[in-house]
Structure formats: structure tokens, C-alpha cells
Design an enzyme around this catalytic site. Structure first.
Site: not given
Ligand code: BG6
Ligand code: MG
Length: 218
Positions: A9-11, A17, A45, A114-115, A145, A169-170
Site C-alpha cells: 500500500d502507499l499512504d 501521507t 484509511k 493503492s486506492a 478496499k 497495509e496500514d
Molecule cells: C488511500 C488513502 O491510500 O487512498 C485514503 O488511505 C484515500 O485516505 C485514498 O482517501 C484515495 O486517495 P486519493 O489520493 O485518490 O484521494
Molecule cells: Mg494506507
């Protein structure tokens, strides 16, 4: 040597972030007269932008027209982009490069899962894009997710069966998605929140090379 698929996962896993998402959502919620706590943030998240706004509105018992909903999402993203514009390599979380390098050294394929629709921008800003054999982000999926779609696409791209994939994953939603996909879930954060993961570490400094070799060979 075995080949496993390592999906990150990224964030909140690779970069710090999660705090910027929190700030941007808090501002939006408060501007709409809705309270927004850290506990509520935990439930956002890993959750897509659309689903996050739906949840915030439901908590505040508010509805918006479709036009206003889109405008609020755009505003949140603009605010978020303002935060990430200043990012550089210093915001990579501790020992993430060490773990990525250890996997590369062991010829293990690596994917992002990542989402976020901003994932590629962020990977470029922190200079990590080249480390990934595949990138799957919010632009590539139709289901958010805890649906496992994002990880299943990553497993296909890496050409590794889901049961041989390991996900870092966090988020509660992300660990659930990995479990549903029949992958090995590794929670990065607190055991209290991520107790449904197969393994939980506070951060990557706790992940040893021995443990990575164990994952590869089991
Ligand atoms: C996820 C974050 O990685 O991405 C969420 O944990 C975020 O908080 C989601 O809403 C979507 O991200 P973005 O950058 O497309 O708004
Ligand atoms: Mg995350």
C-alpha cells in the site's frame, strides 16, 4: 529461490501521507459543520475518495447534491495536492528503502496496491517509482478496499498466485482486502487496530532480513 509477490500500500505504508489526508478531510468536514475525530479518520484509511466523503456526510447526517458532492471532492483533492507538492524523499517512512532493496536483492517482484489516484505522482516525488515492477492504483480499479480487486490485479501483473502474495497495509480496510484475497497480510501500525492481519509491525524498522527470507521461503 522461491518467488513471492510483494504488494505495498502507499499512504501510511511507504510514505507518511496519511496525515495529509487527515488534514484535508478534517478541513472539509469542519467547513461543512461536521465534527471529525482521529477514530473516524482511522475508518477512512485505505478507503476511496468517494466512499470517504459518503462516510463523512453520513456521520454528519448531511446530504449534498451530485454537483456539490463533486465540488467537495475536488476541493479536498486540491487541498491534499497542496500538501504533497512539497514532498520529497525525506517523507519515505523509516526503513522502507531497506526492505525494498532486500526484496530486489532476492529477485522478488514488487507491486504497489493503492486506492489513491495520486499514487504515481507521489512515487515520482519521492523517487521510488523505479523500485516497482507493477503499479496498481485508484485509477485502475472499480471497487474500493475492502474489496480485494486492487491486490488481485497486482497479483496478475506480477504473475504470482494470490496465496503467494504478501501485502503490507496500514488500514483496516486494506488488511481485510488482503485476507479476502487469500494473501498474507502484514499490518503496519498498531496491533489494536490491525489485529486481523497475519503479522503486525509498528513500522518497517521491526522487519528483519531474516523475516523477509522466511516469507520468501515459506
Ligand atoms: C488511500 C488513502 O491510500 O487512498 C485514503 O488511505 C484515500 O485516505 C485514498 O482517501 C484515495 O486517495 P486519493 O489520493 O485518490 O484521494
Ligand atoms: Mg494506507
Amino acid at each position: 529461490m522461491n518467488k513471492k509477490g510483494f504488494i505495498f500500500d502507499l499512504d501510511g505504508v511507504i510514505v507518511d501521507t496519511a496525515k495529509y489526508h487527515f488534514l484535508a478531510w478534517k478541513k472539509l468536514a469542519n467547513d461543512l459543520g461536521i465534527d471529525f475525530t482521529e477514530e473516524e479518520n482511522e475508518q477512512l484509511k485505505g478507503v476511496s475518495r468517494v466512499k470517504s466523503l459518503e462516510k463523512i456526510l453520513a456521520w454528519g447526517n448531511k446530504t449534498l447534491s451530485e454537483k456539490e458532492f463533486k465540488a467537495q471532492m475536488a476541493k479536498k483533492n486540491e487541498d491534499y495536492l497542496g500538501h504533497i507538492a512539497k514532498m520529497d524523499e525525506s517523507e519515505i517512512l523509516p526503513d522502507v528503502p531497506r526492505v525494498l532493496n532486500c526484496l530486489s536483492k532476492n529477485n522478488q517482484p514488487i507491486s504497489l496496491g493503492s486506492a489513491s489516484k495520486n499514487a504515481r505522482t507521489i512515487l515520482e516525488r519521492v523517487n521510488l517509482k523505479e523500485k516497482f515492477n507493477a503499479i496498481v492504483d485508484g485509477n485502475d480499479v472499480t471497487k474500493a478496499k475492502p474489496d480485494p480487486e486492487v491486490f488481485l490485479i497486482a497479483s496478475k501483473l506480477l504473475n504470482v498466485e494470490p496465496e503467494d502474495c504478501i501485502v503490507f497495509e496500514d488500514s483496516v480496510a486494506g488488511v481485510e482486502a488482503a485476507n479476502v484475497a487469500n494473501m498474507t497480510s502484514i499490518g503496519i501500525g498498531s496491533e489494536d487496530v490491525l489485529g486481523h492481519a497475519k503479522y503486525v509491525f509498528k513500522d518497517f524498522t521491526e522487519i528483519s532480513e531474516d523475516f523477509i527470507e522466511k516469507l520468501i521461503n515459506e
